[in-house]
Scaffold this motif. Sequence first.
Motif, PDB file in Angstrom:
ATOM      1  N   ASP A   8      31.030  24.555  61.157  1.00  0.00           N
ATOM      2  CA  ASP A   8      31.673  25.233  60.032  1.00  0.00           C
ATOM      3  C   ASP A   8      31.090  26.627  59.827  1.00  0.00           C
ATOM      4  OD1 ASP A   8      33.395  23.063  59.321  1.00  0.00           O
ATOM      5  OD2 ASP A   8      31.662  22.046  58.475  1.00  0.00           O
ATOM      6  N   LEU A   9      29.766  26.738  59.929  1.00  0.00           N
ATOM      7  CA  LEU A   9      29.125  28.048  59.789  1.00  0.00           C
ATOM      8  C   LEU A   9      29.624  29.003  60.859  1.00  0.00           C
ATOM      9  CD1 LEU A   9      25.454  26.958  58.990  1.00  0.00           C
ATOM     10  CD2 LEU A   9      27.067  28.050  57.423  1.00  0.00           C
ATOM     11  N   ALA A  10      29.832  28.492  62.069  1.00  0.00           N
ATOM     12  CA  ALA A  10      30.325  29.327  63.169  1.00  0.00           C
ATOM     13  C   ALA A  10      31.737  29.828  62.882  1.00  0.00           C
ATOM     14  CB  ALA A  10      30.302  28.535  64.476  1.00  0.00           C
ATOM     15  N   VAL A  11      32.596  28.951  62.327  1.00  0.00           N
ATOM     16  CA  VAL A  11      33.972  29.345  61.992  1.00  0.00           C
ATOM     17  C   VAL A  11      33.962  30.438  60.926  1.00  0.00           C
ATOM     18  CG1 VAL A  11      36.133  28.579  60.939  1.00  0.00           C
ATOM     19  CG2 VAL A  11      35.001  27.145  62.639  1.00  0.00           C
ATOM     20  N   ILE A  12      33.156  30.245  59.874  1.00  0.00           N
ATOM     21  CA  ILE A  12      33.080  31.225  58.781  1.00  0.00           C
ATOM     22  C   ILE A  12      32.532  32.550  59.302  1.00  0.00           C
ATOM     23  CG2 ILE A  12      32.023  31.744  56.545  1.00  0.00           C
ATOM     24  CD1 ILE A  12      31.848  28.633  56.172  1.00  0.00           C
ATOM     25  N   GLY A  13      31.449  32.456  60.102  1.00  0.00           N
ATOM     26  CA  GLY A  13      30.863  33.674  60.666  1.00  0.00           C
ATOM     27  C   GLY A  13      31.830  34.415  61.561  1.00  0.00           C
ATOM     28  N   ALA A  14      32.559  33.666  62.393  1.00  0.00           N
ATOM     29  CA  ALA A  14      33.535  34.288  63.293  1.00  0.00           C
ATOM     30  C   ALA A  14      34.640  34.979  62.504  1.00  0.00           C
ATOM     31  CB  ALA A  14      34.132  33.234  64.226  1.00  0.00           C
ATOM     32  N   ALA A 147      30.600  25.560  45.012  1.00  0.00           N
ATOM     33  CA  ALA A 147      30.681  24.104  45.139  1.00  0.00           C
ATOM     34  C   ALA A 147      30.488  23.671  46.585  1.00  0.00           C
ATOM     35  CB  ALA A 147      32.035  23.612  44.616  1.00  0.00           C
ATOM     36  N   LEU A 148      30.922  24.506  47.533  1.00  0.00           N
ATOM     37  CA  LEU A 148      30.868  24.130  48.943  1.00  0.00           C
ATOM     38  C   LEU A 148      29.525  24.440  49.601  1.00  0.00           C
ATOM     39  CD1 LEU A 148      34.402  25.418  49.927  1.00  0.00           C
ATOM     40  CD2 LEU A 148      33.718  23.037  49.770  1.00  0.00           C
ATOM     41  N   THR A 149      28.824  25.465  49.083  1.00  0.00           N
ATOM     42  CA  THR A 149      27.583  25.897  49.724  1.00  0.00           C
ATOM     43  C   THR A 149      26.351  25.787  48.844  1.00  0.00           C
ATOM     44  OG1 THR A 149      27.821  28.210  49.046  1.00  0.00           O
ATOM     45  CG2 THR A 149      28.922  27.545  51.086  1.00  0.00           C
ATOM     46  N   VAL A 337      34.300  19.417  49.083  1.00  0.00           N
ATOM     47  CA  VAL A 337      32.899  19.084  49.344  1.00  0.00           C
ATOM     48  C   VAL A 337      32.761  17.646  49.832  1.00  0.00           C
ATOM     49  CG1 VAL A 337      30.649  18.683  48.247  1.00  0.00           C
ATOM     50  CG2 VAL A 337      31.924  20.763  47.743  1.00  0.00           C
ATOM     51  N   LYS A 338      33.505  16.738  49.201  1.00  0.00           N
ATOM     52  CA  LYS A 338      33.322  15.310  49.454  1.00  0.00           C
ATOM     53  C   LYS A 338      34.181  14.759  50.590  1.00  0.00           C
ATOM     54  CE  LYS A 338      30.305  14.700  46.197  1.00  0.00           C
ATOM     55  NZ  LYS A 338      28.911  14.372  46.552  1.00  0.00           N
ATOM     56  N   LYS A 339      35.333  15.344  50.832  1.00  0.00           N
ATOM     57  CA  LYS A 339      36.289  14.670  51.705  1.00  0.00           C
ATOM     58  C   LYS A 339      36.743  15.447  52.937  1.00  0.00           C
ATOM     59  CE  LYS A 339      36.345  10.926  49.326  1.00  0.00           C
ATOM     60  NZ  LYS A 339      35.788   9.691  49.932  1.00  0.00           N
ATOM     61  N   VAL A 340      36.454  16.727  52.992  1.00  0.00           N
ATOM     62  CA  VAL A 340      36.887  17.492  54.173  1.00  0.00           C
ATOM     63  C   VAL A 340      35.857  17.317  55.283  1.00  0.00           C
ATOM     64  CG1 VAL A 340      37.428  19.771  55.091  1.00  0.00           C
ATOM     65  CG2 VAL A 340      38.140  19.160  52.773  1.00  0.00           C
ATOM     66  N   PRO A 341      36.279  16.858  56.454  1.00  0.00           N
ATOM     67  CA  PRO A 341      35.318  16.608  57.549  1.00  0.00           C
ATOM     68  C   PRO A 341      34.771  17.898  58.144  1.00  0.00           C
ATOM     69  CG  PRO A 341      37.561  16.248  58.306  1.00  0.00           C
ATOM     70  CD  PRO A 341      37.648  16.473  56.830  1.00  0.00           C
ATOM     71  N   ALA A 342      33.608  17.762  58.794  1.00  0.00           N
ATOM     72  CA  ALA A 342      32.987  18.905  59.468  1.00  0.00           C
ATOM     73  C   ALA A 342      33.941  19.483  60.503  1.00  0.00           C
ATOM     74  CB  ALA A 342      31.688  18.467  60.140  1.00  0.00           C
ATOM     75  N   GLY A 343      33.936  20.778  60.629  1.00  0.00           N
ATOM     76  CA  GLY A 343      34.861  21.447  61.543  1.00  0.00           C
ATOM     77  C   GLY A 343      36.049  22.005  60.782  1.00  0.00           C
ATOM     78  N   LEU A 344      36.703  21.130  60.001  1.00  0.00           N
ATOM     79  CA  LEU A 344      37.833  21.587  59.186  1.00  0.00           C
ATOM     80  C   LEU A 344      37.358  22.339  57.949  1.00  0.00           C
ATOM     81  CD1 LEU A 344      40.384  18.622  59.251  1.00  0.00           C
ATOM     82  CD2 LEU A 344      40.591  20.852  60.355  1.00  0.00           C
ATOM     83  N   LEU A 345      36.159  21.991  57.456  1.00  0.00           N
ATOM     84  CA  LEU A 345      35.665  22.634  56.241  1.00  0.00           C
ATOM     85  C   LEU A 345      35.489  24.136  56.456  1.00  0.00           C
ATOM     86  CD1 LEU A 345      34.780  22.267  53.349  1.00  0.00           C
ATOM     87  CD2 LEU A 345      32.468  21.767  54.138  1.00  0.00           C
ATOM     88  N   GLY A 346      34.983  24.502  57.612  1.00  0.00           N
ATOM     89  CA  GLY A 346      34.814  25.920  57.908  1.00  0.00           C
ATOM     90  C   GLY A 346      36.141  26.660  57.898  1.00  0.00           C
ATOM     91  N   LEU A 347      37.194  26.025  58.436  1.00  0.00           N
ATOM     92  CA  LEU A 347      38.519  26.634  58.442  1.00  0.00           C
ATOM     93  C   LEU A 347      39.048  26.799  57.022  1.00  0.00           C
ATOM     94  CD1 LEU A 347      41.028  27.649  59.946  1.00  0.00           C
ATOM     95  CD2 LEU A 347      41.816  25.274  60.071  1.00  0.00           C
ATOM     96  N   ILE A 348      38.820  25.794  56.165  1.00  0.00           N
ATOM     97  CA  ILE A 348      39.323  25.866  54.795  1.00  0.00           C
ATOM     98  C   ILE A 348      38.551  26.912  53.994  1.00  0.00           C
ATOM     99  CG2 ILE A 348      39.526  24.570  52.639  1.00  0.00           C
ATOM    100  CD1 ILE A 348      40.254  22.131  54.347  1.00  0.00           C
ATOM    101  N   ILE A 349      37.229  27.006  54.232  1.00  0.00           N
ATOM    102  CA  ILE A 349      36.471  28.063  53.572  1.00  0.00           C
ATOM    103  C   ILE A 349      36.983  29.428  54.022  1.00  0.00           C
ATOM    104  CG2 ILE A 349      34.193  29.149  53.404  1.00  0.00           C
ATOM    105  CD1 ILE A 349      32.950  26.377  53.491  1.00  0.00           C
ATOM    106  N   ALA A 350      37.294  29.550  55.315  1.00  0.00           N
ATOM    107  CA  ALA A 350      37.881  30.798  55.814  1.00  0.00           C
ATOM    108  C   ALA A 350      39.223  31.069  55.138  1.00  0.00           C
ATOM    109  CB  ALA A 350      38.054  30.732  57.328  1.00  0.00           C
ATOM    110  N   ALA A 351      39.991  30.001  54.877  1.00  0.00           N
ATOM    111  CA  ALA A 351      41.281  30.159  54.196  1.00  0.00           C
ATOM    112  C   ALA A 351      41.080  30.652  52.768  1.00  0.00           C
ATOM    113  CB  ALA A 351      42.039  28.831  54.200  1.00  0.00           C
ATOM    114  N   ILE A 352      40.063  30.110  52.071  1.00  0.00           N
ATOM    115  CA  ILE A 352      39.767  30.556  50.711  1.00  0.00           C
ATOM    116  C   ILE A 352      39.322  32.015  50.719  1.00  0.00           C
ATOM    117  CG2 ILE A 352      38.230  30.224  48.726  1.00  0.00           C
ATOM    118  CD1 ILE A 352      38.186  27.240  49.442  1.00  0.00           C
ATOM    119  N   LEU A 353      38.474  32.356  51.684  1.00  0.00           N
ATOM    120  CA  LEU A 353      38.056  33.757  51.828  1.00  0.00           C
ATOM    121  C   LEU A 353      39.258  34.652  52.123  1.00  0.00           C
ATOM    122  CD1 LEU A 353      34.779  33.321  53.907  1.00  0.00           C
ATOM    123  CD2 LEU A 353      34.935  34.244  51.587  1.00  0.00           C
ATOM    124  N   SER A 354      40.174  34.156  52.963  1.00  0.00           N
ATOM    125  CA  SER A 354      41.388  34.921  53.272  1.00  0.00           C
ATOM    126  C   SER A 354      42.214  35.166  52.020  1.00  0.00           C
ATOM    127  CB  SER A 354      42.241  34.170  54.299  1.00  0.00           C
ATOM    128  OG  SER A 354      41.575  34.041  55.525  1.00  0.00           O
TER     129      SER A 354
END
Length: 511
Positions: A8-14, A147-149, A337-354
Amino acid sequence: MQQLPITDLAVIGAYLIGMILIGIYFSRKNKNAAQFTTASGTIPGWALGLSLYATFLSSNTFLGVPGKSFGGNWNAFVFSLSMVPAAWISAKYFVPFYRNSGEVSAYTHLEHRFGPWARTYAMICFILTQLARMGSIFFGVALALQALTGLDMRTIMAVTGVCIIIYTVLGGMEAVIWTEVLQGLIKTAGAIIILWLVIDGMEGGVSDIFSVGSAEGKFSLGSLSFTNFSTSTAWVVFLYGFFINLNNFGMDQNYVQRYHAARSQKEAARSVWLCVYWYLPVSAVFFFIGTALYAYFLQHPEMLNAVREQAALERGVAASSLSPADYGDKILPYFMVKKVPAGLLGLIIAAILSAAMSTLSSGMNSSATVFLKDIWQRYVRPNPSPKEEMKVLHLATVVSGTMAIFFGIAMIGVKSILDIWWELSGIFAGGMLGLFLLGIISKAKNAAAVAATVIGILVILWMSLSKYFPEDLQRFKSPLHIHMVIVVGTLAIFLAGLLFSRMQRRLHSPS
């Protein structure tokens, strides 16, 4: 502090690095004011449409809309429906008007009609509106990412703001538009993934959502009463949305600059409709996410109690005293925080940032353009060199971004992101829309416009501040809902201007 998986960190960083690289790429062409403000009129209509859509779909939509429908119903969706008539008027009349004027600033026309005061007044209203909007967006993205970090909200706003300022300064309008195209696609994908995860976690899937939503009245658009304007009925929201969207499409610098960035008038008008075609169904998805989360949390009361307790702790009140509307904005971040699996969470955080970055970058660019055209060139130096123009644009971008961060910090603790943004935008936008319509439709002269604007400002102040009146002044309180501020304020200026104009003509006509 939450420990995000390395994926997830890699997705957000990218994602963040990618935005900055886009800015660097377009910096090669970003050598003059025309390129910085309008991309020299080289953008295709489909890209502009996605860019407008991305600007509309901010973090206020991504977080505020699900929070609103979780705590209430689909009443606010009427705002999305009101875009259709506003877009029709804008595509038919406003786009040709601005394209034919050739003026990059949306407010130059007001000076031609009424004098420098009108241009300055509209410009101040626009800047206040932008700061309020950007501040609410910074607050919204910080609320979710905290909430996520587990990071401090102020830190999140500062880091996000610096990234946006960098690529906006480097790449100008072309970078803003093409990053928004990418951001629009990312946040749409994020919304679909979230909805799929909520439905997948329901015992009965979609049928449970519809049964709970129908039973609880969650799909209601609100009262259809034509006589009640003191509460948020469907007609109150429609009127509010129509006037706000007319202001957005008709005289918001964000949109006017894009009309000039288009290759032709036809493509500029097409971009308005593409924005509506994208935003309407996607905003419905976000409302459905809020309703789906309501049904989901009913099936998982332990999660609902945890959110309620967290909100109560932050406010220093008893959890039992809070209604769903009081903690609606916290529901979606908690679910992630509770239900999004690893890998997808980074994409969703990127979506929120977008969702945040698309609106913020265009807000910073348009604020800088207004500062250059309506302040620097109007009052300081009418004919600056190209090098000086770029320095002013860069500095104004940095300053507007920094001020927006402070506005966001000041909003920490508000009950609803969507409510605070709607209230502030209605207050600031009402005055300039009324003056603009008076200038473009009527033959009113300067004196009539001044008198009408003074009346409009007094009406807006009365309606906005009457909720703070002490008890002995309650009889003077506005009976209308706060969403009606822009409606009444706009009409007050426009109709008063017509009346004063008619009186002027009678006084000066031969007897």
